[in-house]
Design a protein around this motif. Structure first.
Motif, PDB file in Angstrom:
ATOM      1  N   HIS A  95       8.077  69.393  39.452  1.00  0.00           N
ATOM      2  CA  HIS A  95       7.132  69.434  38.333  1.00  0.00           C
ATOM      3  C   HIS A  95       7.870  69.416  36.999  1.00  0.00           C
ATOM      4  CE1 HIS A  95       3.715  69.771  40.919  1.00  0.00           C
ATOM      5  NE2 HIS A  95       4.055  70.955  41.393  1.00  0.00           N
ATOM      6  N   VAL A  96       8.949  70.164  36.917  1.00  0.00           N
ATOM      7  CA  VAL A  96       9.733  70.179  35.685  1.00  0.00           C
ATOM      8  C   VAL A  96      10.275  68.787  35.399  1.00  0.00           C
ATOM      9  CG1 VAL A  96      11.863  71.043  34.623  1.00  0.00           C
ATOM     10  CG2 VAL A  96      10.307  72.620  35.768  1.00  0.00           C
ATOM     11  N   LEU A 101      10.123  63.790  32.252  1.00  0.00           N
ATOM     12  CA  LEU A 101       9.951  62.344  32.237  1.00  0.00           C
ATOM     13  C   LEU A 101       8.851  61.951  31.257  1.00  0.00           C
ATOM     14  CD1 LEU A 101      10.335  59.444  33.297  1.00  0.00           C
ATOM     15  CD2 LEU A 101       8.727  60.031  35.137  1.00  0.00           C
ATOM     16  N   MET A 102       7.717  62.634  31.331  1.00  0.00           N
ATOM     17  CA  MET A 102       6.607  62.309  30.428  1.00  0.00           C
ATOM     18  C   MET A 102       6.987  62.543  28.967  1.00  0.00           C
ATOM     19  SD  MET A 102       3.167  63.492  32.428  1.00  0.00           S
ATOM     20  CE  MET A 102       3.782  64.925  33.306  1.00  0.00           C
ATOM     21  N   GLU A 104      10.040  62.578  27.645  1.00  0.00           N
ATOM     22  CA  GLU A 104      11.077  61.656  27.219  1.00  0.00           C
ATOM     23  C   GLU A 104      10.562  60.223  27.105  1.00  0.00           C
ATOM     24  OE1 GLU A 104      14.244  62.292  30.006  1.00  0.00           O
ATOM     25  OE2 GLU A 104      14.727  64.267  29.173  1.00  0.00           O
ATOM     26  N   ALA A 105       9.552  59.859  27.924  1.00  0.00           N
ATOM     27  CA  ALA A 105       9.020  58.503  27.901  1.00  0.00           C
ATOM     28  C   ALA A 105       7.946  58.312  26.832  1.00  0.00           C
ATOM     29  CB  ALA A 105       8.453  58.154  29.276  1.00  0.00           C
ATOM     30  N   TRP A 106       7.410  59.413  26.315  1.00  0.00           N
ATOM     31  CA  TRP A 106       6.335  59.325  25.327  1.00  0.00           C
ATOM     32  C   TRP A 106       6.876  58.699  24.040  1.00  0.00           C
ATOM     33  CZ3 TRP A 106       1.377  59.841  26.220  1.00  0.00           C
ATOM     34  CH2 TRP A 106       0.495  59.893  25.127  1.00  0.00           C
ATOM     35  N   PRO A 107       6.129  57.758  23.474  1.00  0.00           N
ATOM     36  CA  PRO A 107       6.611  57.123  22.231  1.00  0.00           C
ATOM     37  C   PRO A 107       6.851  58.155  21.130  1.00  0.00           C
ATOM     38  CG  PRO A 107       4.651  56.017  23.079  1.00  0.00           C
ATOM     39  CD  PRO A 107       4.848  57.256  23.892  1.00  0.00           C
ATOM     40  N   GLN A 108       7.963  57.992  20.442  1.00  0.00           N
ATOM     41  CA  GLN A 108       8.307  58.924  19.365  1.00  0.00           C
ATOM     42  C   GLN A 108       7.762  58.444  18.031  1.00  0.00           C
ATOM     43  OE1 GLN A 108       9.811  61.857  20.124  1.00  0.00           O
ATOM     44  NE2 GLN A 108       9.715  61.187  22.230  1.00  0.00           N
TER      45      GLN A 108
END
Length: 108
Positions: A95-96, A101-102, A104-108
């Protein structure tokens, strides 16, 4: 065109707010369920601890066979608890990893 765009933006904002509110409600329900599960687990743990403590008081007067059975049962119980703990740790790590992943993958 501007009032229509403003209305569409307002509707989108309202829909996002509802999604957020619904997600918060679900998270609060999960937290309540988790707290109840944790309380039940503590109750079971306390009961088991008390049963083991009472049994250990009876061991000095018990037969060798009874002591052997007690040791085997305690060992089996420890094996089951260890396996459950390891499985839980593996799930938590997964889960961590998913959350990281979510994020780090989310647009900045």
């Amino acid at each position: 065109a501007l009032p229509r765009a403003t209305g569409a933006a307002l509707n989108a904002t309202i829909a996002w707010q509802k999604e957020k509110d619904d997600a918060i409600d679900r998270a609060q329900q999960r937290a309540k369920s988790q707290a109840a599960n944790a309380a039940a687990a503590r109750t079971e743990r306390d009961s088991l601890r008390d049963a083991l403590a009472a049994a250990s008081l009876r061991l000095p007067g018990s037969t060798q066979s009874a002591c052997t059975e007690y040791g085997a049962a305690a060992s089996g119980l420890l094996d089951q608890c260890s396996a459950a703990h390891q499985k839980l740790a593996e799930q938590a790590d997964g889960h961590v990893s998913d959350v990281r992943l979510m994020l780090e993958a989310w647009p900045q």
